[in-house]
Design an enzyme around this catalytic site. Structure first.
Site, mmCIF file in Angstrom:
data_model
loop_
_atom_site.group_PDB
_atom_site.id
_atom_site.type_symbol
_atom_site.label_atom_id
_atom_site.label_comp_id
_atom_site.label_asym_id
_atom_site.label_seq_id
_atom_site.Cartn_x
_atom_site.Cartn_y
_atom_site.Cartn_z
ATOM 1 C CE LYS A 91 -3.917 -2.266 2.308
ATOM 2 N NZ LYS A 91 -4.841 -2.231 3.456
ATOM 3 C CE1 TYR A 103 -9.413 -3.063 0.449
ATOM 4 C CE2 TYR A 103 -8.604 -1.013 -0.488
ATOM 5 C CZ TYR A 103 -8.396 -2.179 0.233
ATOM 6 O OH TYR A 103 -7.137 -2.449 0.739
ATOM 7 C CG ASN A 156 -3.759 -2.517 6.928
ATOM 8 O OD1 ASN A 156 -3.643 -2.004 5.830
ATOM 9 N ND2 ASN A 156 -4.790 -3.280 7.264
ATOM 10 C CG HIS A 213 -5.024 -6.105 -0.613
ATOM 11 N ND1 HIS A 213 -6.258 -6.100 0.002
ATOM 12 C CD2 HIS A 213 -5.120 -7.010 -1.632
ATOM 13 C CE1 HIS A 213 -7.069 -6.930 -0.644
ATOM 14 N NE2 HIS A 213 -6.401 -7.509 -1.632
ATOM 15 C CD GLU A 236 -8.727 -8.835 -3.872
ATOM 16 O OE1 GLU A 236 -7.575 -9.278 -3.651
ATOM 17 O OE2 GLU A 236 -9.546 -8.604 -2.966
#
Ligand code: DAT
Ligand code: MG
Length: 155
Positions: A13, A53, A116, A119, A130
């Site tokens: 990310k 998402y 975080n 992914h 995805e």
């Protein structure tokens, strides 16, 4: 043999990229023995991230999540191997870094759920969706690894 071809979508990310963690995250998957079949460095569009998402679109954190994910470049990857979806999630740790054990990526490299660093697909079905969203078929490279037989004991 077919199980060895399971694939997952992993992404570093924007905070992971900015904090210089690309190499450390890639290294975990390489060292484990998983097989890299796709990788690109890109600034993802809001449109792509909204689709990525889409299951979370009614959650209160969704607008902030899309904004964060589009705040800088990401590294999108496809990794292949036996149980790579489930094992990849174990390697990532829990969604909230506070619940993630040391030794996991989130347990070792971050503090906050909203930052975080990485992914990982949560099921084989999500992985397929995805991977199709982030990669064109021709961006996935088919090649054999010299380590394969040593990893799976097929030599
Ligand atoms: P994961 O990334 O572990 O699959 P998820 O799919 O439930 O977790 O959520 C996607 C991302 O959304 C997650 O990595 C971080 C963010 N997120 C989840 N829950 C959150 C919360 N309660 N507050 C802020 N961000 C959250
Ligand atoms: Mg998820």
């Amino acid at each position: 043999m077919a199980g060895h071809k399971e694939r997952t979508f992993i992404a570093v990310k924007p905070d992971g990229v900015q904090r210089g963690l690309i190499g450390s995250i890639v290294e975990r998957f390489e060292q484990k023995g998983f097989h890299l079949v796709g990788m690109k460095f890109l600034q993802a569009s809001e449109e792509l991230l909204k689709q990525h998402y889409s299951e979370l679109k009614d959650r209160p954190f969704y607008p902030g999540l899309v904004k964060y994910m589009s705040s800088g470049p990401v590294v999108a990857m496809v990794w292949e191997g036996l149980n790579v979806v489930k094992t990849g999630r174990v390697m990532l740790g829990e969604t909230n870094p506070a619940d993630s054990r040391p030794g996991t990526i989130r347990g070792d490299f971050c503090i906050q759920v909203g930052r975080n660093v990485v992914h990982g697909s949560d099921s084989v079905e999500s992985a397929k969706r995805e991977i199709g969203l982030w990669f064109k078929p021709e961006e996935l490279v088919v090649y054999s690894s010299c380590a394969h037989d040593w990893l799976y004991g097929t030599n």
